[in-house]
Design a protein around this motif. Structure first.
Motif, PDB file in Angstrom:
ATOM      1  N   HIS A 109      56.403 -14.198 -46.125  1.00 14.23           N
ATOM      2  CA  HIS A 109      55.314 -13.234 -46.286  1.00 14.23           C
ATOM      3  C   HIS A 109      54.756 -12.791 -44.939  1.00 14.23           C
ATOM      4  CE1 HIS A 109      54.102 -13.935 -50.754  1.00 14.23           C
ATOM      5  NE2 HIS A 109      55.395 -14.168 -50.577  1.00 14.23           N
ATOM      6  N   ALA A 110      54.821 -13.663 -43.952  1.00 15.50           N
ATOM      7  CA  ALA A 110      54.288 -13.331 -42.624  1.00 15.50           C
ATOM      8  C   ALA A 110      54.898 -14.286 -41.619  1.00 15.50           C
ATOM      9  CB  ALA A 110      52.765 -13.439 -42.601  1.00 15.50           C
ATOM     10  N   ARG A 111      54.924 -13.860 -40.366  1.00 14.79           N
ATOM     11  CA  ARG A 111      55.429 -14.724 -39.297  1.00 14.79           C
ATOM     12  C   ARG A 111      54.564 -14.573 -38.055  1.00 14.79           C
ATOM     13  NH1 ARG A 111      59.243 -11.244 -40.210  1.00 14.79           N
ATOM     14  NH2 ARG A 111      60.816 -12.750 -40.917  1.00 14.79           N
ATOM     15  N   HIS A 112      54.572 -15.609 -37.232  1.00 12.36           N
ATOM     16  CA  HIS A 112      53.859 -15.594 -35.951  1.00 12.36           C
ATOM     17  C   HIS A 112      54.810 -16.157 -34.907  1.00 12.36           C
ATOM     18  CE1 HIS A 112      51.253 -17.190 -32.736  1.00 12.36           C
ATOM     19  NE2 HIS A 112      50.426 -16.212 -33.063  1.00 12.36           N
ATOM     20  N   VAL A 113      55.073 -15.385 -33.866  1.00 11.55           N
ATOM     21  CA  VAL A 113      56.034 -15.765 -32.841  1.00 11.55           C
ATOM     22  C   VAL A 113      55.308 -16.239 -31.589  1.00 11.55           C
ATOM     23  CG1 VAL A 113      57.886 -14.921 -31.339  1.00 11.55           C
ATOM     24  CG2 VAL A 113      57.765 -14.158 -33.728  1.00 11.55           C
ATOM     25  N   THR A 114      55.769 -17.360 -31.027  1.00 10.65           N
ATOM     26  CA  THR A 114      55.233 -17.880 -29.776  1.00 10.65           C
ATOM     27  C   THR A 114      56.389 -18.049 -28.803  1.00 10.65           C
ATOM     28  OG1 THR A 114      53.604 -19.148 -31.067  1.00 10.65           O
ATOM     29  CG2 THR A 114      53.761 -19.630 -28.720  1.00 10.65           C
ATOM     30  N   SER A 115      56.463 -17.184 -27.807  1.00 12.11           N
ATOM     31  CA  SER A 115      57.547 -17.212 -26.831  1.00 12.11           C
ATOM     32  C   SER A 115      57.363 -18.360 -25.852  1.00 12.11           C
ATOM     33  CB  SER A 115      57.593 -15.893 -26.067  1.00 12.11           C
ATOM     34  OG  SER A 115      56.448 -15.771 -25.231  1.00 12.11           O
ATOM     35  N   THR A 116      58.371 -18.614 -25.048  1.00  7.05           N
ATOM     36  CA  THR A 116      58.243 -19.664 -24.032  1.00  7.05           C
ATOM     37  C   THR A 116      57.096 -19.352 -23.078  1.00  7.05           C
ATOM     38  OG1 THR A 116      59.850 -18.557 -22.598  1.00  7.05           O
ATOM     39  CG2 THR A 116      60.704 -20.186 -24.131  1.00  7.05           C
ATOM     40  N   THR A 117      56.925 -18.086 -22.736  1.00  2.00           N
ATOM     41  CA  THR A 117      55.825 -17.688 -21.839  1.00  2.00           C
ATOM     42  C   THR A 117      54.484 -17.954 -22.490  1.00  2.00           C
ATOM     43  OG1 THR A 117      57.198 -15.967 -20.831  1.00  2.00           O
ATOM     44  CG2 THR A 117      54.823 -15.772 -20.546  1.00  2.00           C
ATOM     45  N   GLN A 118      54.366 -17.634 -23.764  1.00  2.00           N
ATOM     46  CA  GLN A 118      53.106 -17.868 -24.473  1.00  2.00           C
ATOM     47  C   GLN A 118      52.827 -19.360 -24.639  1.00  2.00           C
ATOM     48  OE1 GLN A 118      54.273 -15.408 -27.781  1.00  2.00           O
ATOM     49  NE2 GLN A 118      52.810 -13.799 -27.238  1.00  2.00           N
ATOM     50  N   ILE A 119      53.882 -20.152 -24.832  1.00  2.00           N
ATOM     51  CA  ILE A 119      53.699 -21.604 -24.898  1.00  2.00           C
ATOM     52  C   ILE A 119      53.132 -22.119 -23.585  1.00  2.00           C
ATOM     53  CG2 ILE A 119      54.982 -23.792 -24.916  1.00  2.00           C
ATOM     54  CD1 ILE A 119      56.757 -22.598 -27.106  1.00  2.00           C
ATOM     55  N   ALA A 120      53.699 -21.668 -22.473  1.00  2.00           N
ATOM     56  CA  ALA A 120      53.221 -22.099 -21.155  1.00  2.00           C
ATOM     57  C   ALA A 120      51.811 -21.598 -20.886  1.00  2.00           C
ATOM     58  CB  ALA A 120      54.176 -21.609 -20.074  1.00  2.00           C
ATOM     59  N   ASP A 121      51.505 -20.374 -21.308  1.00  2.00           N
ATOM     60  CA  ASP A 121      50.162 -19.827 -21.102  1.00  2.00           C
ATOM     61  C   ASP A 121      49.127 -20.582 -21.926  1.00  2.00           C
ATOM     62  OD1 ASP A 121      51.154 -17.949 -19.363  1.00  2.00           O
ATOM     63  OD2 ASP A 121      51.182 -16.310 -20.833  1.00  2.00           O
ATOM     64  N   GLY A 122      49.530 -21.065 -23.103  1.00  2.00           N
ATOM     65  CA  GLY A 122      48.596 -21.771 -23.970  1.00  2.00           C
ATOM     66  C   GLY A 122      48.352 -23.210 -23.564  1.00  2.00           C
ATOM     67  N   ASN A 123      49.274 -23.785 -22.788  1.00  2.00           N
ATOM     68  CA  ASN A 123      49.121 -25.162 -22.324  1.00  2.00           C
ATOM     69  C   ASN A 123      49.811 -25.271 -20.974  1.00  2.00           C
ATOM     70  OD1 ASN A 123      49.347 -27.998 -21.870  1.00  2.00           O
ATOM     71  ND2 ASN A 123      49.185 -28.384 -24.066  1.00  2.00           N
ATOM     72  N   ALA A 124      49.034 -25.398 -19.921  1.00  2.00           N
ATOM     73  CA  ALA A 124      49.587 -25.382 -18.563  1.00  2.00           C
ATOM     74  C   ALA A 124      50.541 -26.530 -18.289  1.00  2.00           C
ATOM     75  CB  ALA A 124      48.444 -25.407 -17.544  1.00  2.00           C
ATOM     76  N   ASN A 125      50.484 -27.599 -19.095  1.00  2.00           N
ATOM     77  CA  ASN A 125      51.416 -28.716 -18.908  1.00  2.00           C
ATOM     78  C   ASN A 125      52.834 -28.365 -19.341  1.00  2.00           C
ATOM     79  OD1 ASN A 125      49.225 -30.147 -18.053  1.00  2.00           O
ATOM     80  ND2 ASN A 125      49.293 -31.707 -19.637  1.00  2.00           N
ATOM     81  N   PHE A 126      52.968 -27.333 -20.182  1.00  2.00           N
ATOM     82  CA  PHE A 126      54.273 -26.950 -20.722  1.00  2.00           C
ATOM     83  C   PHE A 126      54.913 -25.905 -19.805  1.00  2.00           C
ATOM     84  CE2 PHE A 126      52.457 -27.896 -25.218  1.00  2.00           C
ATOM     85  CZ  PHE A 126      52.522 -29.259 -24.959  1.00  2.00           C
ATOM     86  N   VAL A 127      55.241 -26.305 -18.628  1.00  8.93           N
ATOM     87  CA  VAL A 127      55.758 -25.396 -17.605  1.00  8.93           C
ATOM     88  C   VAL A 127      57.058 -24.751 -18.068  1.00  8.93           C
ATOM     89  CG1 VAL A 127      56.585 -25.218 -15.222  1.00  8.93           C
ATOM     90  CG2 VAL A 127      54.661 -26.734 -15.774  1.00  8.93           C
ATOM     91  N   GLY A 128      57.104 -23.424 -18.073  1.00  7.98           N
ATOM     92  CA  GLY A 128      58.305 -22.710 -18.489  1.00  7.98           C
ATOM     93  C   GLY A 128      58.652 -22.868 -19.953  1.00  7.98           C
ATOM     94  N   GLY A 129      57.702 -23.363 -20.750  1.00 13.71           N
ATOM     95  CA  GLY A 129      57.965 -23.605 -22.167  1.00 13.71           C
ATOM     96  C   GLY A 129      58.481 -24.997 -22.467  1.00 13.71           C
ATOM     97  N   ASP A 130      58.442 -25.885 -21.454  1.00 18.45           N
ATOM     98  CA  ASP A 130      58.887 -27.276 -21.607  1.00 18.45           C
ATOM     99  C   ASP A 130      57.807 -28.072 -22.320  1.00 18.45           C
ATOM    100  OD1 ASP A 130      59.613 -29.936 -21.291  1.00 18.45           O
ATOM    101  OD2 ASP A 130      59.237 -29.979 -19.137  1.00 18.45           O
TER     102      ASP A 130
END
Length: 473
Positions: free
Chosen positions: A391-412
């Motif tokens: 019915h709906a989707r929400h996409v979180t790219s590697t860049t957005q993952i890193a932007d949302g949590n600075a510990n997740f460098v490059g989406g790690d």
């Protein structure tokens, strides 16, 4: 009163704060974003009434650890919920394999490979309460249970591909491959079995539970515990240097990646530690999609419909090929995808017959493309008709993952590559992995032992080290 500032409010920062506050230290936690929790946050990402986890979902090591035994988060509202099937692995044409809490019942579903599954996970599960005490500590220490750790370590040092030969049929090999792929590294590499063995044994010993109401409930319970002990939190406070803390507290706990620690500590950091933190490597990334799915995912492999976690990647060799490509910086056409169906265990997350589901693919570090189609194609491969139920989707790219949590460098999302050196020497080669070399300043993020997870043990271990430093002073 002794004072402490904790920079970062993930589960490790909160665990460090709670441990210090319990010892009588005056503690404040500073969070750069607008919400406490780091990797344990939840929200309505797709449709109203559906609770999605922003990052971590299943939490096997959070159920029974030194931190969990010392602090009763259930008294602060935390409730664990389990699915009937801990994890499943669908194969083509409706085949597959799955794991339940019982080692014997899991093995029974693997036909002629049952003795092999029992041999690898049976005795380890029986002694896992003791074994986990050592697993959740730094490796470079005298283990409390040396014989058990020696037996576990012999298998943990093996490449996952070599251990896969322990089984004959594709079902058992694939079930093992899904576990091993949690390491985010090639399955031919030394020690690529370690994380899979730990997670697989934990599934039989504790299960892979989810937090009722979303992973954010973990952060809420920890915050409540901290406040009860006299601590406090502040959000939207970004710390760029120790000087910004004003009158320097007695203790500073950094729930940050090593690179950020270098920037915060600045020229006070000893040159050797600075070099080690600067050389610290981050690994492959995650690309995440959340869906609102009517009646859940229609897996052809029926046990996958009852599983909290589903590993999507096909046969062992397919998973190994995908992980190898990611390590080489190349996006696989068919990536390994980890699907979490939290509402199977926790119906409060759903809204009627519409369920929140998330899946993340392993992609190369810093990947800038859109993996949505590849992820959905992998699920559709084993669950025809899946897309029609979305019915709906929400996409979180590697860049957005890193932007949302600075510990997740490059989406790690595991805060550091899990190659052999960093599994043993994390974040640097030292007997005190939480020390930064600056008196009173300690690293407590998932870049320290025992690594990623909502167990809080990195913070708990670091805080105990910090308290010992006060006693020594």
């Amino acid at each position: 009163m002794t004072s402490a500032v904790v920079v970062g409010s993930g589960p490790n920062g909160l665990a460090a704060a709670i441990t210090l506050a319990d010892a009588g230290v005056e503690v404040v936690v500073l969070e750069a974003t607008g919400a406490i929790g780091g990797g344990v946050r939840s929200g309505e990402l797709t449709l109203p009434g559906l609770t999605h986890d922003l990052c971590s979902a299943a939490h096997p090591f959070a159920v029974d650890s030194a931190f969990a035994r010392r602090f009763d988060l259930a008294a602060h509202g935390l409730r664990w919920r389990w699915a009937d099937v801990e994890y499943a692995h669908p194969l083509d044409v409706g085949g597959g394999a799955f794991a339940v809490r019982s080692v014997a019942d899991t093995a029974a579903g693997l036909g002629p490979d049952a003795p092999g599954w029992q041999a690898v996970f049976g005795s380890a599960t029986e002694r896992f309460t003791d074994l986990s005490q050592d697993i959740l500590q730094p490796i470079l220490r005298r283990p409390d249970h040396p014989l058990g750790m020696a037996r576990f370590g012999l298998r943990a040092t093996l490449p996952a591909g070599l251990l896969a030969r322990r089984w004959e049929r594709e079902e058992a090999q694939a079930l093992w491959g899904g576990l091993a792929a949690h390491a985010f590294r090639p399955l031919t590499s030394v020690m690529s079995s370690a994380i899979g063995l730990g997670l697989g044994t934990a599934a039989h010993a504790y299960g892979w539970p989810v937090a009722e109401g979303g992973s954010g409930a973990i952060a809420a319970a920890m915050t409540s515990q901290l406040v009860e002990l006299g601590g406090r939190t502040e959000v939207e406070v970004r710390v760029g240097s120790l000087a910004e803390l004003g009158r320097e507290p007695d203790l500073v706990m950094l729930d940050v990646a090593p690179g950020a620690a270098v920037r915060i500590i600045g020229d006070r950091l000893p040159r050797g530690v600075e070099r080690a933190f600067t050389r610290y490597r981050h690994g492959a990334a995650a690309f995440k999609v959340d869906w609102a799915v009517e009646d859940g995912i229609p897996w052809q492999h029926e046990p996958a419909r009852r599983a909290g976690t589903v590993h999507v990647g096909g046969r062992f060799e397919h998973i190994a090929a995908a992980e190898r490509l990611c390590a080489q910086g190349r996006m696989p056409e068919r990536p390994f995808v980890l699907v979490c169906q939290q509402s199977v265990a926790d119906p409060t997350r759903a809204n009627g017959n519409v369920h929140p589901v998330y899946g993340y693919a392993h992609v190369p570090a810093g990947y800038t493309g859109d993996a949505t189609a590849a992820i959905e194609a992998q699920i559709e491969r084993f669950a025809p008709g899946f897309r029609d139920r979305v019915h709906a989707r929400h996409v979180t790219s590697t860049t957005q993952i890193a932007d949302g949590n600075a510990n997740f460098v490059g989406g790690d999302i595991v805060t550091g590559a899990t190659h052999a050196r960093q599994l043993v020497f994390r974040p640097r080669a030292t007997l005190d992995p939480y020390s930064t070399g600056v008196p009173g300043v300690f690293l407590c993020s998932a870049a320290t032992p025992p690594g990623a997870g909502a167990h809080g043990m990195c913070g708990y271990n670091a805080a105990r080290t910090a308290l010992r430093s006060l006693d020594a002073g």
